[in-house]
Design a protein around this motif. Sequence first.
Motif, PDB file in Angstrom:
ATOM      1  N   ASP A  77       0.907   2.623  -3.443  1.00  0.00           N
ATOM      2  CA  ASP A  77      -0.074   1.963  -3.403  1.00  0.00           C
ATOM      3  C   ASP A  77      -1.456   2.978  -3.774  1.00  0.00           C
ATOM      4  O   ASP A  77      -2.190   2.658  -4.578  1.00  0.00           O
ATOM      5  N   ARG A  78      -1.183   4.407  -3.554  1.00  0.00           N
ATOM      6  CA  ARG A  78      -2.176   5.115  -4.141  1.00  0.00           C
ATOM      7  C   ARG A  78      -1.978   5.421  -5.617  1.00  0.00           C
ATOM      8  O   ARG A  78      -2.980   5.601  -6.224  1.00  0.00           O
ATOM      9  N   LYS A  79      -0.866   5.444  -6.216  1.00  0.00           N
ATOM     10  CA  LYS A  79      -0.685   5.608  -7.469  1.00  0.00           C
ATOM     11  C   LYS A  79      -1.063   4.292  -8.191  1.00  0.00           C
ATOM     12  O   LYS A  79      -1.813   4.358  -9.391  1.00  0.00           O
ATOM     13  N   THR A 102       8.260  -7.800   6.710  1.00  0.00           N
ATOM     14  CA  THR A 102       8.200  -6.844   5.660  1.00  0.00           C
ATOM     15  C   THR A 102       8.214  -7.692   4.279  1.00  0.00           C
ATOM     16  O   THR A 102       8.319  -9.057   4.330  1.00  0.00           O
ATOM     17  N   PRO A 103       7.609  -7.154   3.062  1.00  0.00           N
ATOM     18  CA  PRO A 103       7.541  -7.738   1.884  1.00  0.00           C
ATOM     19  C   PRO A 103       9.076  -7.788   1.489  1.00  0.00           C
ATOM     20  O   PRO A 103      10.074  -7.295   1.845  1.00  0.00           O
ATOM     21  N   SER A 104       9.108  -8.777   0.539  1.00  0.00           N
ATOM     22  CA  SER A 104      10.435  -9.010  -0.234  1.00  0.00           C
ATOM     23  C   SER A 104      10.672  -7.646  -1.012  1.00  0.00           C
ATOM     24  O   SER A 104       9.815  -7.215  -1.677  1.00  0.00           O
ATOM     25  N   LYS A 166      11.328   2.903  -5.445  1.00  0.00           N
ATOM     26  CA  LYS A 166       9.872   3.304  -5.724  1.00  0.00           C
ATOM     27  C   LYS A 166       9.508   2.411  -6.797  1.00  0.00           C
ATOM     28  O   LYS A 166       8.447   2.140  -6.457  1.00  0.00           O
ATOM     29  N   GLU A 167      10.383   1.660  -7.634  1.00  0.00           N
ATOM     30  CA  GLU A 167       9.919   0.710  -8.331  1.00  0.00           C
ATOM     31  C   GLU A 167       9.701  -0.700  -7.499  1.00  0.00           C
ATOM     32  O   GLU A 167       8.680  -1.016  -7.818  1.00  0.00           O
ATOM     33  N   VAL A 168      10.341  -0.989  -6.657  1.00  0.00           N
ATOM     34  CA  VAL A 168      10.166  -1.987  -5.681  1.00  0.00           C
ATOM     35  C   VAL A 168       8.655  -1.617  -4.971  1.00  0.00           C
ATOM     36  O   VAL A 168       7.964  -2.659  -5.031  1.00  0.00           O
ATOM     37  N   ALA A 173       3.128  -3.077  -4.467  1.00  0.00           N
ATOM     38  CA  ALA A 173       1.693  -2.506  -4.180  1.00  0.00           C
ATOM     39  C   ALA A 173       0.754  -3.103  -5.346  1.00  0.00           C
ATOM     40  O   ALA A 173      -0.360  -3.702  -4.766  1.00  0.00           O
ATOM     41  N   PHE A 174       1.237  -3.209  -6.372  1.00  0.00           N
ATOM     42  CA  PHE A 174       0.408  -3.994  -7.435  1.00  0.00           C
ATOM     43  C   PHE A 174      -0.042  -5.286  -7.133  1.00  0.00           C
ATOM     44  O   PHE A 174      -1.017  -5.816  -7.478  1.00  0.00           O
ATOM     45  N   MET A 175       1.033  -6.232  -6.831  1.00  0.00           N
ATOM     46  CA  MET A 175       1.086  -7.483  -6.448  1.00  0.00           C
ATOM     47  C   MET A 175       0.013  -7.959  -5.393  1.00  0.00           C
ATOM     48  O   MET A 175      -0.753  -8.665  -5.286  1.00  0.00           O
TER      49      MET A 175
END
Length: 264
Positions: A77-79, A102-104, A166-168, A173-175
């Motif tokens: 999220d910080r990134k 938890t998120p998907s 990490k990608e997930v 975080a972006f969404m």
Amino acid sequence: MIHVARTGIASMKGQSLQLSNQSQLEVDAVVFATGWESPISKIFTPAQRAELGLPVPWEVLSENEAKFWKELDASEDRKVLDLYPIFDNPPYKYIERDVGETPSRLFRSLIPPTMPKDRGNIVFLGRLANVQQTSLAEINALWSVAYLEGLLPIENLVKDEDAMKKEVARVNAFMKRRYPGRRNLPTAVLEVRDWMDVLLRDLGLRTDRNRLAWERSADRGFGWWGLKGWLREWFKPYEPVVYKGIIGEFLERLNQQSEGKKTR
């Protein structure tokens, strides 16, 4: 050659399917066509859902798992905030929804990043809210078949569990920042074309579909014709028809790859 069994599924193990009427079937693949419903809770236990990256109550995770994901989510999220500072100061206030789950956590919103023992044998389709369902569905299907058959050019990436996690976390975080107040559902509305481009690149296919369509119709990609293709790519609206032929393109890429190995 088609036999209809009007009963339910009691259990699955390996390639054996046990039906509710006590009969047993040997199968190569199972497709759960659930429509708009999501009966995942009826198919998998909470522990299995957590292992597969599906939403579960936080208390289902072990203390170490919950700590790992919360730290990773915060880091990614910080990134995202470093890349898009406006997300840290949105133009309007919103109500944060506490869904209690938890998120998907599906890589590309399709496969588990936790790499269970049956990795490569399961894909979850249709778990991304978007506005171009038909085009994305076809690309998702091709990506999924390539993954299941071990034909993805990014095979090394889908074997790297840490990179997938990490990608997930970064995508989630972006969404969450991009669509604040949403429910616990992966969302790509204005970014759906970028999302499809990511999948196409994974498959080794071209993403400049408007330019590619022009090159095919004009049978040339240089000079004035090339300039017109460039203009169409940047200024002509994308339509579903530009994704026509992606299966043939993928098979052609596989053939070229196979021929290249033979010549070497």
